[in-house]
Design a protein around this motif. Structure first.
Motif, mmCIF file in Angstrom:
data_model
loop_
_atom_site.group_PDB
_atom_site.id
_atom_site.type_symbol
_atom_site.label_atom_id
_atom_site.label_comp_id
_atom_site.label_asym_id
_atom_site.label_seq_id
_atom_site.Cartn_x
_atom_site.Cartn_y
_atom_site.Cartn_z
ATOM 1 N N TYR A 35 2.075 1.611 -3.722
ATOM 2 C CA TYR A 35 0.954 2.215 -4.235
ATOM 3 C C TYR A 35 0.830 3.717 -4.207
ATOM 4 C CZ TYR A 35 -0.766 -2.751 -5.337
ATOM 5 O OH TYR A 35 -1.012 -3.941 -5.887
ATOM 6 N N GLN A 36 0.900 4.049 -2.914
ATOM 7 C CA GLN A 36 0.477 5.461 -2.814
ATOM 8 C C GLN A 36 1.823 6.328 -3.425
ATOM 9 O OE1 GLN A 36 -2.047 6.956 -1.214
ATOM 10 N NE2 GLN A 36 -1.164 8.610 -1.918
ATOM 11 N N THR A 72 -6.630 9.894 -5.391
ATOM 12 C CA THR A 72 -6.817 8.854 -5.794
ATOM 13 C C THR A 72 -8.030 8.692 -6.683
ATOM 14 O OG1 THR A 72 -5.490 7.790 -4.276
ATOM 15 C CG2 THR A 72 -6.812 6.137 -5.247
ATOM 16 N N LYS A 73 -9.119 9.018 -6.261
ATOM 17 C CA LYS A 73 -10.567 9.065 -7.059
ATOM 18 C C LYS A 73 -10.301 9.880 -8.456
ATOM 19 C CE LYS A 73 -13.637 8.229 -3.275
ATOM 20 N NZ LYS A 73 -14.677 8.848 -2.778
ATOM 21 N N ILE A 126 0.767 6.374 -7.205
ATOM 22 C CA ILE A 126 -0.393 7.343 -7.196
ATOM 23 C C ILE A 126 0.076 9.123 -7.046
ATOM 24 C CG2 ILE A 126 -2.461 8.374 -5.930
ATOM 25 C CD1 ILE A 126 -2.999 5.430 -5.329
ATOM 26 N N THR A 127 1.067 9.119 -6.191
ATOM 27 C CA THR A 127 1.546 10.509 -5.864
ATOM 28 C C THR A 127 2.308 11.056 -6.962
ATOM 29 O OG1 THR A 127 1.598 10.356 -3.695
ATOM 30 C CG2 THR A 127 3.154 11.996 -4.402
ATOM 31 N N ASP A 134 -12.951 1.136 -10.680
ATOM 32 C CA ASP A 134 -12.215 0.437 -9.413
ATOM 33 C C ASP A 134 -11.292 -0.859 -9.748
ATOM 34 O OD1 ASP A 134 -13.069 2.402 -7.968
ATOM 35 O OD2 ASP A 134 -14.448 1.246 -6.806
ATOM 36 N N ASN A 163 0.790 -1.318 -0.118
ATOM 37 C CA ASN A 163 0.214 -0.126 0.186
ATOM 38 C C ASN A 163 0.783 1.348 -0.082
ATOM 39 O OD1 ASN A 163 -2.387 -1.399 -0.118
ATOM 40 N ND2 ASN A 163 -2.466 -1.411 2.018
ATOM 41 N N ASP A 208 -5.343 12.239 -0.061
ATOM 42 C CA ASP A 208 -4.874 11.136 -0.759
ATOM 43 C C ASP A 208 -6.049 10.491 -1.231
ATOM 44 O OD1 ASP A 208 -2.434 11.772 -0.199
ATOM 45 O OD2 ASP A 208 -2.027 10.419 1.536
ATOM 46 N N LEU A 248 -2.668 -0.083 -11.091
ATOM 47 C CA LEU A 248 -1.711 0.041 -10.035
ATOM 48 C C LEU A 248 -0.802 -1.429 -9.925
ATOM 49 C CD1 LEU A 248 -3.299 1.456 -6.706
ATOM 50 C CD2 LEU A 248 -1.528 2.168 -7.719
#
Length: 243
Positions: free
Chosen positions: A33-34, A96-97, A37-38, A226, A30, A92, A233
């Motif tokens: 993953y973050q 992400t959305k 995403i960032t 999703d 996770n 965050d 991801l």
């Protein structure tokens, strides 16, 4: 260090606990993953306004019945979270959305149309009995009009819940069933009582009460979005690990 109920808990203790309980991999995944995403959000210049954060914070407060500001602060304190940490977490989630929508919102309808059969659903009734001979006898009685499917399920099914619901098993999609069973079910007509099938050493008598054609509802749109984002991801993480 975190102070909790008068005791100090150190980062290495948290890591040791996660390792011993086989949770460390999920947490590390996770975190990676973050990071992905960032970076993607930065490259696409996606931003969140203070107003958007406020709207989401108000929604969370409403869900948790946090009427007053002091209620929210007490709730955050109980969660061992500072207000700034909470706000960053909301940011965050919203980023992400927005990223998911930016990447795949225009692809959802195409994906749905290409995979529409996977989203068709049906209401399934079934009778499960231990012996093939009994299943054949039940089928015969139903076909001859001596007994309705629902009465037979209420009398013979080995599962108490299904007996009480006259054989009702639930609403399913094609992917809920084994391929050979799905093929039989989707070629049936509503209300047809299918010949007994042997599954896991038990005899199944199946009946589809109703077929429900797939529709791209807002909920299904979000499910597909999703799914596509999670697959993206995972692919990005795999690329990162093997680059």
């Amino acid at each position: 260090m975190i102070e909790f109920k008068g005791e100090n808990i150190y980062p290495e203790e948290v890591i040791t606990y996660l390792k011993k309980n086989l949770q460390i991999k999920e947490v590390c995944n996770n975190i990676l993953y973050q990071k992905i995403i960032t970076q993607a959000v930065k490259e696409r210049d996606i931003n969140i306004t203070p107003e958007e954060i406020q709207v989401e914070a108000d929604r969370i407060r409403y869900e948790n019945r946090l009427v007053k500001a002091n209620d929210t602060l007490a709730w955050l304190t109980d969660q061992l979270v500072l207000p700034n940490d909470w706000e960053n977490g909301i940011r965050d989630i919203l980023l992400t959305k927005k990223l998911a929508e930016s990447l795949f919102a225009k692809e959802v309808e195409k994906y749905f149309l290409e995979n529409q059969l996977d989203y068709d659903q049906f209401l399934l009734y079934q009778i499960v009995v231990p012996y093939p001979q009994l299943a054949q006898e039940i089928c015969y009685q139903i076909q001859e009009g001596e007994l309705s499917f629902y009465d037979a399920a209420h009398i013979y099914d080995i599962d108490e819940r299904r007996r009480k619901h006259c054989g009702y098993e639930g609403q399913f999609s094609r992917w809920n069933l084994k391929p050979d069973v799905a093929s039989v079910v989707f070629n049936a007509k509503p209300k047809d009582v299918l010949d007994p099938l042997i599954i896991d050493q038990k005899s199944y008598i199946l009946m589809v009460e109703e077929f429900i054609p797939a529709e791209l509802t807002p909920q299904r749109h979000q499910e597909i979005l999703d799914k596509m984002f999670k697959e993206w991801l995972a692919a990005e993480l795999n690329y990162l690990l093997h680059a």
